[in-house]
Design a protein around this motif. Structure first.
Motif, PDB file in Angstrom:
ATOM      1  N   GLN A  29     -17.933   3.912 -11.125  1.00  0.00           N
ATOM      2  CA  GLN A  29     -17.055   2.837 -10.669  1.00  0.00           C
ATOM      3  C   GLN A  29     -16.452   2.092 -11.855  1.00  0.00           C
TER       4      GLN A  29
ATOM      5  N   PHE B 173       1.028   6.961   2.130  1.00  0.00           N
ATOM      6  CA  PHE B 173       0.007   7.958   1.825  1.00  0.00           C
ATOM      7  C   PHE B 173       0.656   9.328   1.959  1.00  0.00           C
TER       8      PHE B 173
ATOM      9  N   PHE C 273      -7.090   7.054  -5.487  1.00  0.00           N
ATOM     10  CA  PHE C 273      -8.140   6.100  -5.814  1.00  0.00           C
ATOM     11  C   PHE C 273      -9.130   5.934  -4.656  1.00  0.00           C
ATOM     12  N   PHE C 274      -8.562   5.894  -3.454  1.00  0.00           N
ATOM     13  CA  PHE C 274      -9.393   5.872  -2.244  1.00  0.00           C
ATOM     14  C   PHE C 274     -10.454   6.972  -2.303  1.00  0.00           C
TER      15      PHE C 274
ATOM     16  N   GLU D 124     -13.078   6.770  -5.050  1.00  0.00           N
ATOM     17  CA  GLU D 124     -14.203   5.875  -4.762  1.00  0.00           C
ATOM     18  C   GLU D 124     -15.114   6.464  -3.698  1.00  0.00           C
ATOM     19  N   LEU D 125     -14.481   7.127  -2.755  1.00  0.00           N
ATOM     20  CA  LEU D 125     -15.267   7.702  -1.672  1.00  0.00           C
ATOM     21  C   LEU D 125     -16.196   8.791  -2.217  1.00  0.00           C
TER      22      LEU D 125
ATOM     23  N   TYR E 240       3.665   4.712  -5.574  1.00  0.00           N
ATOM     24  CA  TYR E 240       2.377   5.336  -5.890  1.00  0.00           C
ATOM     25  C   TYR E 240       2.487   6.850  -6.017  1.00  0.00           C
TER      26      TYR E 240
ATOM     27  N   VAL F  91     -12.482   1.514 -12.528  1.00  0.00           N
ATOM     28  CA  VAL F  91     -11.663   0.353 -12.863  1.00  0.00           C
ATOM     29  C   VAL F  91     -10.481   0.783 -13.724  1.00  0.00           C
TER      30      VAL F  91
ATOM     31  N   PHE G 238     -19.018   7.154  -3.780  1.00  0.00           N
ATOM     32  CA  PHE G 238     -19.975   6.673  -2.785  1.00  0.00           C
ATOM     33  C   PHE G 238     -20.850   7.808  -2.263  1.00  0.00           C
TER      34      PHE G 238
ATOM     35  N   PHE H 256       0.813  -1.211   0.000  1.00  0.00           N
ATOM     36  CA  PHE H 256       0.000   0.000   0.000  1.00  0.00           C
ATOM     37  C   PHE H 256       0.846   1.261   0.000  1.00  0.00           C
TER      38      PHE H 256
ATOM     39  N   VAL I  60      -3.331   2.704 -11.907  1.00  0.00           N
ATOM     40  CA  VAL I  60      -2.531   2.801 -10.689  1.00  0.00           C
ATOM     41  C   VAL I  60      -1.770   1.497 -10.449  1.00  0.00           C
ATOM     42  N   LEU I  61      -2.444   0.379 -10.666  1.00  0.00           N
ATOM     43  CA  LEU I  61      -1.783  -0.912 -10.450  1.00  0.00           C
ATOM     44  C   LEU I  61      -0.592  -1.075 -11.386  1.00  0.00           C
TER      45      LEU I  61
ATOM     46  N   TRP J 120      -7.346  -5.064  -3.293  1.00  0.00           N
ATOM     47  CA  TRP J 120      -6.262  -4.301  -3.913  1.00  0.00           C
ATOM     48  C   TRP J 120      -4.970  -5.106  -3.878  1.00  0.00           C
TER      49      TRP J 120
ATOM     50  N   VAL K 148      -1.204  -7.914 -11.190  1.00  0.00           N
ATOM     51  CA  VAL K 148      -0.517  -7.096 -12.184  1.00  0.00           C
ATOM     52  C   VAL K 148       0.979  -7.348 -12.126  1.00  0.00           C
TER      53      VAL K 148
ATOM     54  N   LEU L 138     -15.486  -0.903  -1.236  1.00  0.00           N
ATOM     55  CA  LEU L 138     -15.380   0.540  -1.187  1.00  0.00           C
ATOM     56  C   LEU L 138     -14.311   0.921  -0.167  1.00  0.00           C
ATOM     57  N   PRO L 139     -13.355   1.737  -0.531  1.00  0.00           N
ATOM     58  CA  PRO L 139     -12.386   2.185   0.462  1.00  0.00           C
ATOM     59  C   PRO L 139     -13.027   3.191   1.403  1.00  0.00           C
TER      60      PRO L 139
ATOM     61  N   ALA M  95      -8.011   2.264 -11.486  1.00  0.00           N
ATOM     62  CA  ALA M  95      -7.368   1.215 -10.688  1.00  0.00           C
ATOM     63  C   ALA M  95      -6.304   0.503 -11.502  1.00  0.00           C
TER      64      ALA M  95
ATOM     65  N   LEU N  24      -2.637   5.677  -4.897  1.00  0.00           N
ATOM     66  CA  LEU N  24      -3.574   4.785  -4.215  1.00  0.00           C
ATOM     67  C   LEU N  24      -4.566   5.586  -3.386  1.00  0.00           C
TER      68      LEU N  24
ATOM     69  N   VAL O 200     -17.574  -3.920  -9.235  1.00  0.00           N
ATOM     70  CA  VAL O 200     -18.572  -2.900  -9.550  1.00  0.00           C
ATOM     71  C   VAL O 200     -19.956  -3.539  -9.655  1.00  0.00           C
TER      72      VAL O 200
END
Lengths: 103, 595, 513, 186
Positions: B169, B71, B134-135, B138-139, B189, B173, B142, B68, B179-180, C417, C424, C407-408, B176, B131, C443
């Motif tokens: 979402q 941050f 991305f958090f 998504e938040l 990251y 992808v 939501f 991870f 980023v991956l 993840w 990957v 969901l994070p 994501a 990362l 999703v």
């Protein structure tokens, strides 16, 4: 042709395996399904005993076979108890009637 | 160093407020409202206080460990600008909510989610870790979902919320994957790693990353063909619409593109795609705005169209112009939405057919709305004019005359629909105004009067900003030039900008296009024949150019597959055994095969 | 001197008869009190067995902490050995943790059920046997542990023996599972014939000369046999019935630990075989990757149109198993530990989240049961407005659902993840495609989790909720604990490293890397 | 050779156990299969499992089946199988054939040479593999608890509602679907 017990074991196991699974696919009576499971257990018992003999550890295979007989007897008892309860609540032992949970 | 603390405050203040409000429950609505206003305003102040500390260095580093990474937070010019927009416009939306949401049930949930939303957006633009980006990404999705379907009893609201969630979402992808892949290639990251080492990556991989990011941005910023969620998101309470359109959600996509433009600029076809999609969205959405019959939908399509300009601007490399237009758009679109919200709140409907003749009844709202519409149309001296001109100029310079002419076409249509919607709401003869049909079942019909106090405050601030936000160009460009070393931004002082805009003939041509658009509306009777011959376009626009249909097909196919698959769960023991024996045969066969 | 983990198993297994007797003591006392009138309509409230079970579980935490410190302890009895390695530690932590919470939860949940002492005794057996299963080092011994677990599970699924659906689910579970276990036995026989030993650590050396065809046959038998219990599609058909119609605490155990235990057992028996497949070990990786993908898609699509809450959750377990299998497949392919660590991480997280989801659904079922016909399933529309009356439960449930949806910053996202990173990193284009596929499935799963959350936060309260009874605190506490866990793991994913790292190390060790 | 004949006989018994129309005959055929399996095991040299198979498999289990059948009644429902016979046959033949091919392709069952001293069965079962036995005790405990839970209440219930265990005597209406006379045998 001179077949040793070990060679027949393969034939026997495969035969019982086939019969047992065919029954599980076809049979609709719950108690008969338990009988089918018992046939499959015979296959496992034979297979383990034979495998022990094949690897030169007859007593190991026999010991495993013993355990399997014990364990699967318990499973059969449990299955029969369930069957009785099913009979009581569904009024039948036809597993096709046990199809309320689907989709 | 204060930057780290301020960064944390900008994100944590709204979140802490959200937590307090959530825990507080619905027992004291007044207290809830006050707390929400206080936390959002303080967050705005914190983000404003960050401006002098703009830096391209990491100010905060939290190791998370394992795969991870760390941050990190990097409050650079771009991030701070967007954080200020998110918290500033966000707090105005909160203030506006005081009036428009009063009396609703479950205010605690509303304000908690709004604050969470604002904080998440601030985090999204201030972080320096992919990362974490991305958090927050998504938040934000939501929060938008939860707020769009805030009125959970309305099936349309629920459907709109889930649509927004699923579409963004799906875009997520792409992010994501990008980023991956970045992490797999660079083992980090950090934004900086991607921006600086993009050239060292294998070209295909960089291409996938670039288009993955683009996909995410397009879904988030509601660009063609992912725009279908935005009109349906109109079921949200109006301040939330303002929040989504002006302050938080859709800006994230533009931000992402602008942020990583330097990394992807050399990816083949990337900039062209960005430009093309921006242009397409700008034009198609403008046409849809022209034909829409719902006040909020008009504004929604207009957002898609304006975002199209910004995407286009990023595509031609005009980062500053795109972000400057983002600022202008945030201000005038918030103004328009809040004014529209006032109209809807006061009349209880948002169907254009039921509105009209409100000019005298609500002069304050009228003035605010008209100003917003003028800024949207690009009338001089309002903020929309300046930023749009910068984009047009950049387009003409870097993308050629054809692009410029297409953009001009869009400008005309923008002026046309802005005029149309304003006229229909305020001056058209009232048709069914007083037969107030509650459009979403929760607002109550009431005496139609002008906006109450909290609404006026929010609208007033935005009116002021519409007049003045363009004056910030010097500061913004300086901040960008200082902290975005890779984005190739030059300092553009206010006078340079004015000179640049007034001295080029392009501006006057564009103004002509605006005038033409307005004139088209006033002369609409004369063009009845032309309109008839263009009907296929309007009809196509009414049907969202088939994108809604496409969307519905995808949903139907998935649902149909799900329904058909349920047949396999027969509930029959014998059939279940078929699965087991069949599975065995398959697995054994596969394992035995000679490859 | 027995190592601590043996005490852990012993405490649980030996306490089970005591718990059972405890129930009888309570009943006798009651019998004496009501000597004149014997009313058996409903059993007398009888908490002794629950308290005994809770006591046993509480005591079990002592040897657990000791065992967690002493890594890789071993215990031999005759030629059979138990070894408490990383994987065993992981499984026992999950089983014991969830088991404790379920025991706290179930006392109130089973109010009105008869003979709850059997429930608690079986629950203890279940947890204890699962820990033994994790530590078993002998192929056949593992099977015996597994059957003991299975028998306890059958009985718990069919615990509400007057409910038709429970019986139906129990019958399906039993027959399918028993068919699977015969396959496992045949696989064991094949391995025994080849190697002459069943010790998982010795097997590796003994299989060097083995014929790879026979190993493939054994492998297929193991994959299918354990696959039935681990709910690999298309062997999963028993799962939705059993998980949806067991008492909710047991649903949580089944979904949260038991199917994962099946997966771990499968891993255990497969791992020694893989290095001897004469360079074709990749097939196993492909098999796992494909099973993962199928599980994801089938589970999600089947859940998409469900209206019964617990059934929906059950299908979502099928999908979630897909992620775990996918992560393991990545490690088989690449030989890197990250995938397995992610898989184990997801296994733990799934235990937390699905356990929470089932317990929350159970709490709501308990609260709304008064208005439902006896044992009728809880549907999504029944939950309308649940957040109004049960804010904590609804919130915890939402956290579980959103976490499952990935969901994070909730637990589910982090483990997914990690699996994706591993995928990957593997550097294979097909695995990359599968990662995208898995992410898209995530999703898709939101399309059924989100409406469930929406339903709970509706303003219009369903008649059932309006008539709902209060939920006792003992049922809410486990929900809060799990919800906090889901959030904490999401924010600080490394708090579980002490479990996932040894587990993936143990896995790699068995693979011979 | 003899063992081969016994094997064939066992399989025949198994087939009959499945085909028999009456449950009781099924149970008896199964007992026959069990007894023959015991004989087969004896020939193999595994005397103790043979004895246990004879007593438990052929004896106890059969008694259990007969007991269960007498309680539940000889419910002579018959109907088409849900799964098409051809499909079932195909799958099972496929599975058996694949396994058989696998075993045939394999270079015979290799016989691992055992370097350790041969121990007796009782030693193996009671000492070397004592753990198996201990776990079996747990399993039996679980099974007993479960069975008690499933059918153990009847004595108590009998006092109040004696009607509940009448199933043993009552014969519920038989579900005989039309035109499946020839399918009476599965």
């Amino acid at each position: 042709m001179n077949l040793s017990p070990l060679d027949t074991a393969i034939f026997l196991v495969l035969g019982l395996f086939g019969v047992g699974f065919y029954a599980l696919l076809i049979v609709r009576h719950l108690i008969k399904l338990v009988i089918a499971l018992q046939i499959l257990v015979k296959a496992a018992v034979v297979a383990l005993a034979a495998a022990g003999a094949a690897s030169g550890k007859l007593e190991l295979g026999a010991s495993l076979a013993l355990s399997v007989i014990v364990v699967d007897t318990v499973v059969a008892v449990v299955a029969l108890a369930l069957a009785l309860q099913v009979r009581k609540h569904f009024g039948t032992l036809d597993v096709s009637e046990l199809g309320t949970l689907r989709g | 160093m204060l930057a780290g603390e301020l960064t944390v405050l900008t994100i944590a203040l709204p979140w802490f407020g959200a937590l307090c409000i959530w825990l507080g429950g619905n027992k004291a609505p007044r207290l809830t409202e006050r707390a929400a206003v206080a936390f959002s305003v303080f967050a705005a102040l914190a983000s404003g206080a960050l401006i002098p500390f703009a830096t391209n260095q990491v100010v905060l580093r939290i190791p998370v460990g394992g795969v991870f990474g760390e941050f990190t937070f990097v409050p650079d010019g771009l991030g701070i600008l967007l954080a200020c927009i998110a918290t500033g416009i966000g707090s105005l939306a909160v203030i506006f909510s005081l009036d428009s949401m009063r009396g609703e049930k479950e205010l605690a949930r509303y304000y908690a989610l709004v604050l969470l939303f604002i904080g998440a957006m601030a985090g999204l633009v201030l972080t320096g870790s992919l990362l974490l980006l991305f958090f927050f990404w998504e938040l934000v999705a939501f929060c938008s979902y939860a707020l769009i379907s805030f009125h959970n009893d309305d099936p349309k609201a629920v459907a709109g919320g889930i649509k927004a969630l699923v579409i963004t979402q799906i875009g997520g992808v792409g992010l994501a994957v990008g980023v991956l892949l970045t992490y797999a290639q660079l083992g980090s990251y950090e934004f900086d790693a991607l921006l600086r080492h993009s050239a060292q990556m294998p070209r295909e991989i960089l291409g996938i990353i670039a288009f993955g990011f683009l996909l995410a941005a397009l879904a988030k910023s509601a660009q063609v063909p992912f725009h279908t969620w935005l009109p349906d998101a109109m079921e949200a309470p109006t301040p939330v619409s303002a929040l989504i359109h002006a302050a938080t959600m859709v800006n994230a996509g533009i931000y992402l593109l602008a942020r990583f433009y330097p990394a992807f600029v050399n990816v083949p076809a990337w900039t062209t795609t960005v430009m093309a999609i921006g242009m397409l969205s700008a034009l198609l959405a403008a046409l849809m705005a022209l034909t829409a019959n719902d006040l909020k939908r008009v504004l929604a399509y207009s957002t898609i169209s304006q975002l199209g300009y910004m995407v286009f601007a990023v595509g031609v490399g005009a980062t500053l112009a795109s972000q400057f237009h983002l600022l202008s758009h945030a201000v005038f679109k918030a103004l328009l939405f809040l004014a529209a919200g006032a109209v809807i709140h006061l009349t209880g409907t948002r169907a254009l057919a039921q509105l009209g003749g409100l000019s005298e009844r609500m002069p304050f709202v009228r003035n605010a709305f008209v100003l917003g519409a003028l800024a949207l149309a690009g009338v001089p001296l309002l903020n929309g004019f300046w930023s749009k001109e910068l984009i047009l100029e950049a387009g003409a310079q870097n993308a050629g005359m054809a692009a410029f002419i297409l953009l001009l076409f869009g400008v005309s249509i923008t002026a046309l629909y802005a005029t149309r919607v304003t006229w229909l709401v305020f001056w058209a003869p009232p048709r069914e105004t007083n037969k107030v049909a509650s459009s979403n079942g929760h607002s109550r019909p009431k005496e139609i009067g002008d906006a109450p106090r909290a609404m006026r405050i929010a609208l007033g601030v935005l009116v002021g900003a519409t007049f003045t936000s363009w004056l910030l160009i010097g500061g913004v460009s300086e901040m960008f030039a200082r902290t975005l070393t890779l984005a190739n931004v030059h300092v553009l002082t206010l006078f340079e900008m004015m000179a640049e805009i007034f001295l080029t003939p392009l501006t006057w041509i564009a103004l002509g296009a605006v005038g033409f658009g307005v004139w088209l509306w006033t002369a609409r009777e004369r063009f009845a024949n032309v309109r008839a011959s263009w009907q296929f376009v309007t009809r196509a626009a009414e049907n969202s150019f088939g994108f809604e249909w496409l969307n519905a097909q995808v949903v139907r196919a998935t649902m149909g597959a799900a329904a058909r698959l349920r047949v396999t769960q027969t509930g029959q023991l014998n059939w279940n055994m078929v699965g087991i024996v069949g599975g065995f045969v398959l697995v054994l066969a596969v394992l035995m095969m000679r490859w | 001197m027995m190592p601590a983990f043996v005490w852990l198993i012993l405490v649980l297994v030996l306490a089970a008869p005591l718990v059972y007797l405890g129930g009888h003591v309570g009943r006798l006392r009651q019998l004496v009190a009501n000597a004149t009138s014997v009313e058996w309509e409903t059993d007398p409230p009888n908490h002794l067995s629950q308290w005994l079970a809770l006591g046993a579980l509480a005591v079990a935490w002592i040897p657990f902490t000791l065992a967690a410190r002493a890594s890789d302890a071993a215990f031999a009895l005759g030629t059979l050995a138990l070894r408490f390695d990383g994987i065993a530690l992981l499984l026992s932590a999950l089983a014991l943790g969830l088991g404790t919470l379920v025991a706290i939860f179930s006392g109130a949940y089973l109010r009105g059920e008869k003979q709850t002492e059997k429930f608690f005794a079986l629950l203890l057996v279940m947890v204890g046997v699962m820990i033994g299963l994790g530590a078993a080092r002998d192929l056949f011994n593992l099977w015996v542990w597994f059957e003991a677990l299975a028998v306890a599970s059958y009985m718990l699924v069919a615990f509400q023996r007057d409910e038709r659906a429970s019986l139906e689910a129990g019958v399906k579970y039993l027959v399918q599972s028993a068919a699977g276990s015969v396959m496992i036995l045949l696989g064991i026989a094949l391995v025994l014939a080849q190697a002459g030993t069943l010790d998982l650590e010795e097997l590796g050396a003994r299989l060097v000369t083995a014929d790879s065809n026979l190993l493939f046959a054994a492998l297929a038998l193991f994959v299918i046999g354990f696959g039935v219990k681990a709910a690999l599609v298309p062997l999963h058909t028993w799962l939705p019935d059993a998980h949806a119609h067991a008492p909710s605490g047991i649903s949580a155990m089944l979904s949260g630990v038991v199917i994962e235990a099946g997966l771990i057992a499968m891993l255990r028996v497969m791992l020694p075989l893989i290095p001897h497949l004469q360079g074709q070990g990749n097939r196993v990786a492909v098999l796992f990757l494909v099973f993962g993908a199928i599980n994801l898609l089938a589970g999600n699509l089947l859940a998409l149109r469900q209206t019964e809450v617990k059934r929906l959750l059950a299908f979502s377990s099928v999908a979630q198993v897909g992620y775990i299998v996918f992560g393991l497949g990545i490690t088989f392919w690449s030989g890197q530990g990250v995938g397995a660590q992610g898989a184990f991480f997801h296994l733990l997280n799934h235990g937390l989240m699905k356990g929470l989801a089932f317990l929350a659904a159970g709490a709501l079922l308990f609260a709304l049961r008064a208005g439902l016909p006896r044992h009728a399933p809880l549907t999504i529309s029944d939950l309308a407005g649940a957040a109004r009356r049960y804010p904590v439960i609804a919130f915890a449930f939402s956290i579980a659902l959103l976490g499952l949806g990935g969901l994070p910053p909730l637990a589910g996202f982090m483990s997914k993840w990690q699996i994706f990173v591993a995928g990957v990193d593997a550097g294979n284009i097909w695995i990359d495609v599968l990662v995208v596929f898995a992410a898209l499935n995530s999703v898709l799963s939101l399309a059924y989790y989100a409406p469930l959350v929406n339903a709970m936060y509706r303003g219009n309260v369903s008649p059932l909720v309006a008539r709902g009874t209060p939920v006792p605190r003992a049922m809410v506490v486990p929900l809060v604990v799990l919800a906090v866990g889901v959030v904490v793991v999401g924010v600080a994913p490394n708090v579980l490293d002490w479990l996932t790292q040894p587990a993936s190390a143990a896995l790699l060790h068995s693979l011979g890397y | 050779m003899f063992s081969g004949l016994i094997a064939i006989a066992i399989i025949m018994c198994a087939v009959q156990a499945i085909r028999a129309a009456r449950l009781l005959s099924s149970a008896v055929w199964l007992a026959g299969a069990s007894a023959l399996t015991a004989l087969w095991l004896y020939i193999l040299g595994a005397q103790q499992p043979a004895v246990i198979e004879l007593s438990v498999g052929a004896g106890l289990v059969t008694v259990l089946f007969i007991f269960a059948i007498s309680i539940s009644g000889e419910e002579a429902f018959t109907a088409y199988p849900r799964v098409p016979r051809k499909l079932a046959l195909l799958l099972v033949v496929g599975a058996v054939a694949l396994l058989a091919v696998d075993l045939a392709v394999a270079s015979g069952m290799p016989r691992a040479v055992d370097e350790r001293a041969v121990s007796t069965l009782s030693d193996t079962f009671w000492n070397a593999r004592a753990l198996d036995m201990l776990v079996q005790m747990v399993l039996i405990f679980a099974g007993v608890l479960g069975v008690l839970n499933l059918i153990g209440h009847e004595e108590i219930k009998e006092v109040e509602t004696p009607g509940e265990i009448q199933i043993a005597q009552t014969h519920l209406p038989q579900v005989v679907e039309p035109e499946n006379e020839e399918l009476l045998r599965v």
